[in-house]
Scaffold this motif. Structure first.
Motif, PDB file in Angstrom:
ATOM      1  N   ARG A   1      -0.489   9.361   5.794  1.00  0.00           N
ATOM      2  CA  ARG A   1      -1.587   8.288   5.542  1.00  0.00           C
ATOM      3  C   ARG A   1      -1.951   7.017   4.988  1.00  0.00           C
ATOM      4  O   ARG A   1      -2.468   5.849   5.775  1.00  0.00           O
ATOM      5  N   GLU A   2      -0.448   6.490   5.639  1.00  0.00           N
ATOM      6  CA  GLU A   2      -0.598   5.276   5.031  1.00  0.00           C
ATOM      7  C   GLU A   2       0.433   4.383   6.179  1.00  0.00           C
ATOM      8  O   GLU A   2       0.703   3.624   6.938  1.00  0.00           O
ATOM      9  N   ILE A   3       1.766   5.595   6.345  1.00  0.00           N
ATOM     10  CA  ILE A   3       2.256   4.274   7.711  1.00  0.00           C
ATOM     11  C   ILE A   3       1.814   5.080   8.688  1.00  0.00           C
ATOM     12  O   ILE A   3       1.677   3.648  10.198  1.00  0.00           O
ATOM     13  N   LEU A   4       1.671   6.369   9.558  1.00  0.00           N
ATOM     14  CA  LEU A   4       1.548   6.613  10.906  1.00  0.00           C
ATOM     15  C   LEU A   4       0.569   5.945  11.104  1.00  0.00           C
ATOM     16  O   LEU A   4       0.176   5.598  12.268  1.00  0.00           O
ATOM     17  N   PRO A   5      -0.915   5.905  10.339  1.00  0.00           N
ATOM     18  CA  PRO A   5      -1.961   5.158  11.079  1.00  0.00           C
ATOM     19  C   PRO A   5      -1.570   3.323  11.635  1.00  0.00           C
ATOM     20  O   PRO A   5      -2.418   3.486  12.519  1.00  0.00           O
ATOM     21  N   ASN A   6      -0.860   3.019  10.709  1.00  0.00           N
ATOM     22  CA  ASN A   6      -0.205   1.425  10.841  1.00  0.00           C
ATOM     23  C   ASN A   6       0.686   0.908  11.664  1.00  0.00           C
ATOM     24  O   ASN A   6       0.196   0.512  13.386  1.00  0.00           O
ATOM     25  N   ALA A   7       1.790   2.257  12.159  1.00  0.00           N
ATOM     26  CA  ALA A   7       2.596   2.339  13.367  1.00  0.00           C
ATOM     27  C   ALA A   7       2.232   2.760  14.624  1.00  0.00           C
ATOM     28  O   ALA A   7       2.600   2.082  15.581  1.00  0.00           O
TER      29      ALA A   7
ATOM     30  N   VAL B   1       5.232  13.466   3.165  1.00  0.00           N
ATOM     31  CA  VAL B   1       4.501  13.896   3.749  1.00  0.00           C
ATOM     32  C   VAL B   1       3.107  12.620   3.634  1.00  0.00           C
ATOM     33  O   VAL B   1       2.596  12.306   5.119  1.00  0.00           O
ATOM     34  N   ALA B   2       2.303  12.852   2.732  1.00  0.00           N
ATOM     35  CA  ALA B   2       0.676  12.340   2.908  1.00  0.00           C
ATOM     36  C   ALA B   2       0.804  11.239   2.769  1.00  0.00           C
ATOM     37  O   ALA B   2       0.206  10.114   4.013  1.00  0.00           O
ATOM     38  N   ILE B   3       2.763  10.077   2.314  1.00  0.00           N
ATOM     39  CA  ILE B   3       2.423   8.795   2.895  1.00  0.00           C
ATOM     40  C   ILE B   3       2.902   8.760   3.851  1.00  0.00           C
ATOM     41  O   ILE B   3       2.476   7.589   4.973  1.00  0.00           O
ATOM     42  N   VAL B   4       3.457   9.489   4.996  1.00  0.00           N
ATOM     43  CA  VAL B   4       3.559   9.469   6.097  1.00  0.00           C
ATOM     44  C   VAL B   4       2.724   9.298   6.828  1.00  0.00           C
ATOM     45  O   VAL B   4       1.811   8.902   7.930  1.00  0.00           O
TER      46      VAL B   4
ATOM     47  N   PHE C   1       1.017  -1.279   0.180  1.00  0.00           N
ATOM     48  CA  PHE C   1       0.348  -0.267  -0.061  1.00  0.00           C
ATOM     49  C   PHE C   1       0.853   1.533   0.114  1.00  0.00           C
ATOM     50  O   PHE C   1       0.556   2.506  -0.477  1.00  0.00           O
ATOM     51  N   VAL C   2       2.444   1.241   0.482  1.00  0.00           N
ATOM     52  CA  VAL C   2       3.160   2.257   0.376  1.00  0.00           C
ATOM     53  C   VAL C   2       3.394   2.137  -0.926  1.00  0.00           C
ATOM     54  O   VAL C   2       3.865   4.105  -1.498  1.00  0.00           O
ATOM     55  N   LEU C   3       3.967   0.807  -1.746  1.00  0.00           N
ATOM     56  CA  LEU C   3       4.175   0.781  -2.860  1.00  0.00           C
ATOM     57  C   LEU C   3       3.542   1.681  -3.807  1.00  0.00           C
ATOM     58  O   LEU C   3       3.629   2.975  -4.712  1.00  0.00           O
ATOM     59  N   ALA C   4       2.055   1.278  -3.752  1.00  0.00           N
ATOM     60  CA  ALA C   4       1.466   1.997  -4.892  1.00  0.00           C
ATOM     61  C   ALA C   4       0.934   3.322  -4.234  1.00  0.00           C
ATOM     62  O   ALA C   4       0.477   4.132  -4.983  1.00  0.00           O
ATOM     63  N   ALA C   5       0.224   4.160  -2.679  1.00  0.00           N
ATOM     64  CA  ALA C   5       0.907   5.522  -2.939  1.00  0.00           C
ATOM     65  C   ALA C   5       1.550   6.145  -3.717  1.00  0.00           C
ATOM     66  O   ALA C   5       1.468   7.147  -3.802  1.00  0.00           O
ATOM     67  N   ARG C   6       3.089   5.172  -2.885  1.00  0.00           N
ATOM     68  CA  ARG C   6       4.461   5.981  -4.155  1.00  0.00           C
ATOM     69  C   ARG C   6       3.571   6.414  -5.578  1.00  0.00           C
ATOM     70  O   ARG C   6       3.872   7.264  -5.689  1.00  0.00           O
ATOM     71  N   ALA C   7       3.229   5.122  -5.632  1.00  0.00           N
ATOM     72  CA  ALA C   7       3.031   4.892  -7.404  1.00  0.00           C
ATOM     73  C   ALA C   7       2.369   6.280  -8.311  1.00  0.00           C
ATOM     74  O   ALA C   7       1.972   6.560  -9.253  1.00  0.00           O
ATOM     75  N   THR C   8       0.736   6.500  -7.115  1.00  0.00           N
ATOM     76  CA  THR C   8      -0.305   7.337  -7.858  1.00  0.00           C
ATOM     77  C   THR C   8       0.763   8.561  -7.523  1.00  0.00           C
ATOM     78  O   THR C   8       0.245  10.285  -7.589  1.00  0.00           O
ATOM     79  N   GLY C   9       1.801   9.221  -7.183  1.00  0.00           N
ATOM     80  CA  GLY C   9       2.482  10.664  -6.706  1.00  0.00           C
ATOM     81  C   GLY C   9       2.085  10.884  -5.437  1.00  0.00           C
ATOM     82  O   GLY C   9       2.510  12.808  -5.729  1.00  0.00           O
TER      83      GLY C   9
END
Length: 272
Positions: free
Chosen positions: A180-186, A175-178, A163-171
């Motif tokens: 929206r994707e990483i911080l909620p899970n961590a 900050v958005a990746i951290v 899901f992180v790689l997919a978010a990065r692929a969408t541009g």
């Protein structure tokens, strides 16, 4: 299947709820002031007048126990939150960017951990004083390294997920990746860990109170109450044993709640 929480979990929740209720409502309960002295009752056992008896100078133990719970709960809640916030920022930055940011942050954490904790607390009390805000801040800073290490490990764990790689692929930017994707899970495992740290912080504040470095007298604290009961320990052990029991049950309860939440999250993650 997610395991159901046992009776010990709910008993722990009930005890913490009771302690919080007594701490918040201490001023509204029919109790004497925590520093009011009854010269006719010095280190007496529980009776109809004093619910839990009196200490060695005639102060009501129940009143001091309830008001002292405010100190323990304030430190026990705010200090882990300080560690959680600042530790998450440092750990996520180190785990996400790697390279020189990771080396600098990990190196700073290792240097900080090399300082004896008691020495750090003594220096902090000397610089900032022995009031409740200073104690809370000092204990919060002590919690930062453990949260930073945990945040870094979780960030490294999730940074390479699909899901992180997919978010990065969408541009999406960093900050958005951290956020929206990483911080909620961590963050979820760290919240459960914060409950375990809460128990450590309550014990640490009690130790400072035992050494006379917690809130200044005559404000009550559980550690201070335990220390004050040393003078009459042989003939009136309840003066020290009652606050010691309250601290023991509180720390045990937050540890059991933290273990229960961590087990629930592990079971939940195994189903994903």
């Amino acid at each position: 299947m997610v395991k159901k929480r046992g009776i010990t979990f709910w008993l722990s929740v009930a005890w913490i709820a009771l302690v919080m209720t007594c701490a918040v409502g201490a001023g509204f309960l029919p109790l004497p002031a925590p520093d009011q002295i009854d010269w006719a009752c010095l280190a007496t056992s529980p009776d109809g007048v004093h619910l839990l008896g009196t200490d060695n100078v005639g102060r009501d133990i129940a009143a001091r126990l309830f008001f002292g719970a405010r100190v323990s709960l304030t430190v026990g809640v705010i200090a882990p939150c300080i560690g959680l916030v600042f530790g998450s920022l440092l750990g996520v930055a180190a785990g996400f960017y790697r390279g020189w940011p990771e080396r600098v942050i990990v190196g700073a954490i290792d240097v900080f951990l090399a300082v004896p904790r008691l020495v750090f607390l003594l220096v902090a009390m000397f610089v900032f004083g022995s009031g409740l805000p200073a104690i809370t801040l000092a204990l919060g800073l002590l919690c930062v390294p453990s949260f930073a290490r945990m945040a870094r490990a979780n960030t490294i764990r999730f940074a390479g997920r699909e899901f992180v790689l997919a978010a990065r692929a969408t541009g999406a930017d960093d900050v958005a990746i951290v956020l929206r994707e990483i911080l909620p899970n961590a963050l979820m495992p760290m919240v459960a860990y914060a409950l375990l740290v809460m128990g450590y912080v309550i014990v640490a504040e009690g130790g400072l109170g035992f050494l006379g470095l917690s809130v200044p007298a005559p404000a009550p604290s559980w550690g201070g109450m335990i220390a004050e009961g040393r003078e009459v320990l042989e003939r009136a052990p309840h003066v020290s044993m009652i606050p010691a029991a309250a601290m023991f049950l509180t720390v045990l309860s937050v540890n059991l709640i933290g273990d229960g939440l961590r087990g629930w999250m592990d079971d939940r993650e195994s189903q994903l």
